[in-house]
Design a protein around this motif. Structure first.
Motif, PDB file in Angstrom:
ATOM      1  N   HIS A   1      -3.870  14.026  -1.614  1.00 39.13           N
ATOM      2  CA  HIS A   1      -2.589  14.689  -1.843  1.00 39.13           C
ATOM      3  C   HIS A   1      -2.231  15.653  -0.714  1.00 39.13           C
ATOM      4  O   HIS A   1      -1.101  15.675  -0.240  1.00 39.13           O
ATOM      5  CB  HIS A   1      -2.632  15.460  -3.167  1.00 39.13           C
ATOM      6  N   THR A   2      -3.198  16.442  -0.284  1.00 39.73           N
ATOM      7  CA  THR A   2      -2.890  17.466   0.724  1.00 39.73           C
ATOM      8  C   THR A   2      -2.479  16.864   2.059  1.00 39.73           C
ATOM      9  O   THR A   2      -1.645  17.419   2.768  1.00 39.73           O
ATOM     10  CB  THR A   2      -4.079  18.441   0.896  1.00 39.73           C
ATOM     11  N   ILE A   3      -3.023  15.703   2.402  1.00 39.06           N
ATOM     12  CA  ILE A   3      -2.622  15.035   3.648  1.00 39.06           C
ATOM     13  C   ILE A   3      -1.183  14.544   3.525  1.00 39.06           C
ATOM     14  O   ILE A   3      -0.393  14.646   4.463  1.00 39.06           O
ATOM     15  CB  ILE A   3      -3.581  13.882   3.985  1.00 39.06           C
ATOM     16  N   SER A   4      -0.843  14.031   2.358  1.00 40.86           N
ATOM     17  CA  SER A   4       0.520  13.565   2.127  1.00 40.86           C
ATOM     18  C   SER A   4       1.519  14.704   2.264  1.00 40.86           C
ATOM     19  O   SER A   4       2.552  14.577   2.932  1.00 40.86           O
ATOM     20  CB  SER A   4       0.619  12.943   0.728  1.00 40.86           C
ATOM     21  N   VAL A   5       1.199  15.856   1.673  1.00 40.19           N
ATOM     22  CA  VAL A   5       2.116  16.991   1.667  1.00 40.19           C
ATOM     23  C   VAL A   5       2.216  17.651   3.037  1.00 40.19           C
ATOM     24  O   VAL A   5       3.305  17.951   3.525  1.00 40.19           O
ATOM     25  CB  VAL A   5       1.677  18.027   0.607  1.00 40.19           C
ATOM     26  N   HIS A   6       1.059  17.875   3.674  1.00 39.82           N
ATOM     27  CA  HIS A   6       1.042  18.726   4.864  1.00 39.82           C
ATOM     28  C   HIS A   6       1.002  17.978   6.195  1.00 39.82           C
ATOM     29  O   HIS A   6       1.165  18.601   7.238  1.00 39.82           O
ATOM     30  CB  HIS A   6      -0.128  19.708   4.791  1.00 39.82           C
ATOM     31  N   TYR A   7       0.790  16.672   6.169  1.00 36.77           N
ATOM     32  CA  TYR A   7       0.772  15.939   7.433  1.00 36.77           C
ATOM     33  C   TYR A   7       1.777  14.790   7.428  1.00 36.77           C
ATOM     34  O   TYR A   7       2.627  14.688   8.300  1.00 36.77           O
ATOM     35  CB  TYR A   7      -0.629  15.396   7.733  1.00 36.77           C
ATOM     36  N   LEU A   8       1.675  13.924   6.444  1.00 37.98           N
ATOM     37  CA  LEU A   8       2.395  12.658   6.508  1.00 37.98           C
ATOM     38  C   LEU A   8       3.919  12.803   6.453  1.00 37.98           C
ATOM     39  O   LEU A   8       4.623  12.094   7.164  1.00 37.98           O
ATOM     40  CB  LEU A   8       1.929  11.709   5.404  1.00 37.98           C
ATOM     41  N   SER A   9       4.406  13.704   5.631  1.00 40.75           N
ATOM     42  CA  SER A   9       5.868  13.815   5.479  1.00 40.75           C
ATOM     43  C   SER A   9       6.562  14.035   6.820  1.00 40.75           C
ATOM     44  O   SER A   9       7.534  13.358   7.152  1.00 40.75           O
ATOM     45  CB  SER A   9       6.213  14.947   4.511  1.00 40.75           C
ATOM     46  N   ALA A  10       6.038  14.974   7.599  1.00 44.78           N
ATOM     47  CA  ALA A  10       6.645  15.248   8.909  1.00 44.78           C
ATOM     48  C   ALA A  10       6.443  14.077   9.861  1.00 44.78           C
ATOM     49  O   ALA A  10       7.342  13.733  10.636  1.00 44.78           O
ATOM     50  CB  ALA A  10       6.040  16.516   9.501  1.00 44.78           C
ATOM     51  N   ARG A  11       5.276  13.445   9.788  1.00 40.80           N
ATOM     52  CA  ARG A  11       4.985  12.330  10.710  1.00 40.80           C
ATOM     53  C   ARG A  11       5.870  11.128  10.414  1.00 40.80           C
ATOM     54  O   ARG A  11       6.340  10.449  11.326  1.00 40.80           O
ATOM     55  CB  ARG A  11       3.501  11.958  10.607  1.00 40.80           C
ATOM     56  N   ILE A  12       6.115  10.846   9.144  1.00 43.86           N
ATOM     57  CA  ILE A  12       6.985   9.731   8.759  1.00 43.86           C
ATOM     58  C   ILE A  12       8.399   9.969   9.267  1.00 43.86           C
ATOM     59  O   ILE A  12       9.072   9.047   9.742  1.00 43.86           O
ATOM     60  CB  ILE A  12       6.979   9.529   7.228  1.00 43.86           C
ATOM     61  N   ALA A  13       8.872  11.201   9.195  1.00 42.39           N
ATOM     62  CA  ALA A  13      10.210  11.517   9.701  1.00 42.39           C
ATOM     63  C   ALA A  13      10.319  11.162  11.177  1.00 42.39           C
ATOM     64  O   ALA A  13      11.343  10.636  11.629  1.00 42.39           O
ATOM     65  CB  ALA A  13      10.522  12.997   9.475  1.00 42.39           C
ATOM     66  N   GLU A  14       9.258  11.411  11.945  1.00 43.74           N
ATOM     67  CA  GLU A  14       9.254  11.047  13.368  1.00 43.74           C
ATOM     68  C   GLU A  14       9.232   9.528  13.546  1.00 43.74           C
ATOM     69  O   GLU A  14       9.936   8.976  14.397  1.00 43.74           O
ATOM     70  CB  GLU A  14       8.040  11.661  14.060  1.00 43.74           C
ATOM     71  N   LEU A  15       8.430   8.835  12.740  1.00 42.24           N
ATOM     72  CA  LEU A  15       8.291   7.383  12.882  1.00 42.24           C
ATOM     73  C   LEU A  15       9.564   6.644  12.501  1.00 42.24           C
ATOM     74  O   LEU A  15       9.869   5.581  13.055  1.00 42.24           O
ATOM     75  CB  LEU A  15       7.128   6.873  12.024  1.00 42.24           C
ATOM     76  N   GLU A  16      10.330   7.191  11.560  1.00 40.96           N
ATOM     77  CA  GLU A  16      11.566   6.520  11.125  1.00 40.96           C
ATOM     78  C   GLU A  16      12.538   6.336  12.277  1.00 40.96           C
ATOM     79  O   GLU A  16      13.293   5.363  12.306  1.00 40.96           O
ATOM     80  CB  GLU A  16      12.227   7.337  10.010  1.00 40.96           C
ATOM     81  N   ASP A  17      12.524   7.254  13.232  1.00 42.53           N
ATOM     82  CA  ASP A  17      13.425   7.141  14.375  1.00 42.53           C
ATOM     83  C   ASP A  17      12.984   6.047  15.346  1.00 42.53           C
ATOM     84  O   ASP A  17      13.805   5.460  16.051  1.00 42.53           O
ATOM     85  CB  ASP A  17      13.484   8.480  15.133  1.00 42.53           C
TER      86      ASP A  17
END
Length: 198
Positions: free
Chosen positions: A3-19
């Motif tokens: 859970h903590t990786i999803s909240v504190h790492y992945l959300s921001a990283r996915i936003a970058e990858l979407e572009d």
């Protein structure tokens, strides 16, 4: 992933990858490590992202998959600043009252890492609360309930705001490696683009 990786790492990283990756669609399974490993082994998911530690045995046969280490993070003991200072909480102090301890299940990965970090030293810790979730322990720490070992990324904002403070030096910290696993040959075009980008 945890859970903590999803909240504190992945959300921001996915936003970058979407572009960068057209057609990217993501479904995140956040669960305990054993369930996450089972999902990867069964092919239910394409990727497993979790913390590894040099002194903790892997919970699955990592040799079956490709691995990419994508970063490190410190696991640090913290407590609410006002309470820690008023009570003089310091893991290295030999004298004083016991420090309330907010712990993980000892069978969990982070619980095992904390046990390894403490080792044979005998800090004045008295277990008063146990939970499997980083965010739950963080909330208890913010309420002033005790000391918890938390990933630095999950508490950096609260430390910067003066709400939480480390209660031990570097000798009480542990380095976690954020590792990504997958079966590259099972990935489609988008999956391979994600693997290459991370």
């Amino acid at each position: 992933m945890l859970h903590t990786i999803s909240v504190h790492y992945l959300s921001a990283r996915i936003a970058e990858l979407e572009d960068d990756i057209p057609g990217l669609r993501v479904r995140v399974y956040s669960d305990n490590l054993r369930v996450c490993c089972q999902f990867l082994q069964e092919g239910t998911c394409d990727f497993l992202l979790y913390y590894r530690h040099k002194d903790v045995m892997p919970v699955f046969d990592e040799r079956q998959f490709e691995r990419k280490d994508i970063g490190t993070e410190q696991l640090i003991p913290v407590a609410a600043t006002d309470v820690a200072q008023a009570q003089g909480w310091d893991l290295s102090a030999q004298n004083g009252d016991d420090i309330p301890y907010l712990g993980y299940d000892p069978a969990s990965l982070l619980g095992t890492v904390v046990d390894q970090t403490i080792g044979t030293r005998k800090p004045r810790l008295a277990l008063c609360y146990m939970d499997a979730l980083v965010e739950a322990l963080k909330r208890r720490a913010l309420y002033g309930s005790g000391v918890a070992w938390l990933p630095e990324g999950s508490v950096a904002g609260e430390i910067a705001q003066g709400l939480l403070v480390p209660v031990g030096g570097k000798e009480w910290q542990a380095t976690l490696t954020l590792s990504l696993f997958c079966s590259v040959d099972r990935l489609d075009r988008v999956g391979k683009a994600v693997w290459d980008a991370l």
